[in-house]
Enzyme design. Sequence first.
Site, mmCIF file in Angstrom:
data_model
loop_
_atom_site.group_PDB
_atom_site.id
_atom_site.type_symbol
_atom_site.label_atom_id
_atom_site.label_comp_id
_atom_site.label_asym_id
_atom_site.label_seq_id
_atom_site.Cartn_x
_atom_site.Cartn_y
_atom_site.Cartn_z
ATOM 1 N N ASP A 48 -21.129 24.067 -2.712
ATOM 2 C CA ASP A 48 -20.284 23.349 -3.661
ATOM 3 C C ASP A 48 -20.487 21.842 -3.523
ATOM 4 O O ASP A 48 -20.635 21.117 -4.509
ATOM 5 C CB ASP A 48 -18.820 23.734 -3.411
ATOM 6 C CG ASP A 48 -17.859 23.025 -4.342
ATOM 7 O OD1 ASP A 48 -17.888 23.310 -5.549
ATOM 8 O OD2 ASP A 48 -17.086 22.173 -3.864
ATOM 9 N N GLU B 195 -24.171 28.588 -5.858
ATOM 10 C CA GLU B 195 -23.873 27.530 -4.888
ATOM 11 C C GLU B 195 -24.321 27.929 -3.485
ATOM 12 O O GLU B 195 -24.806 27.087 -2.712
ATOM 13 C CB GLU B 195 -22.382 27.199 -4.913
ATOM 14 C CG GLU B 195 -21.957 26.500 -6.196
ATOM 15 C CD GLU B 195 -20.485 26.179 -6.246
ATOM 16 O OE1 GLU B 195 -20.117 25.183 -6.904
ATOM 17 O OE2 GLU B 195 -19.675 26.920 -5.645
#
Length: 246
Positions: A59, A131
């Site tokens: 992230d 991610e």
Amino acid sequence: MTEDLSELEQQIGYKFKDPPLLLRALTHRSFAFEKPTRPDAPKKDLIRGHYERLEFLGDAVVDLVIGHLLMQRFPDVLEGDLSKLRARLVNIKQLSRLAKNLGLDRWVRLGKGEDATGGRNKASILSDIYEAICAAVYLDGGFESVFSMISGHFSDILADMDLSLVEQDYKTKLQELIQAQNKRTPKYRMVAEHGPDHAKSFEIEVLVAHSPVAIGLGSSKKEAEQDAARKALAILANLDKINKNG
């Protein structure tokens, strides 16, 4: 599903030195808990067997790379609008669509229950997988490798982006800022016009408290005023930082 990941590596544009790291990035917790590496596996091993810790790192990695790319793509845009543009790119909907385009739904490892309930098509899982893979590439090959990979994935999307995607009323923002400082409303005045009637360009200056602050350029007076206000906001923001640090 075969554990020969060479096809997937070709799809994402990165060859792993440590292929088990990619396998972990593809592993949902439902798979890890259904199929532990050994029957008496401790909880810490189960946690390390799925992608959630990688997704946590990924992230931040994706945010950093996209932020860098947006600063390159829009060198004169203010921080607030860059944040809005990044939010349009880094979200569950966009990342899951990208993951689907890369075929990650075929490779994600799910427990039987999660798979049976459509987990392979869940936007939240697909965006997490993307991610997690970005984190795995970062750990395996460093920042340059993940920057190159993500740049390739987002190249077409970034090329199609324009500033109409964010609210860009710089004149209103400047007016609100100046009025908050108990100063008079900014004024705009024409500096110059260029070109024939069918292809004119304008230079317009913005004044704050009767002092010139910036000159904007545009193919219309409105566009030139917005450009002047945008530049004035950037100048005033820098002055504010200097005053605070001084």
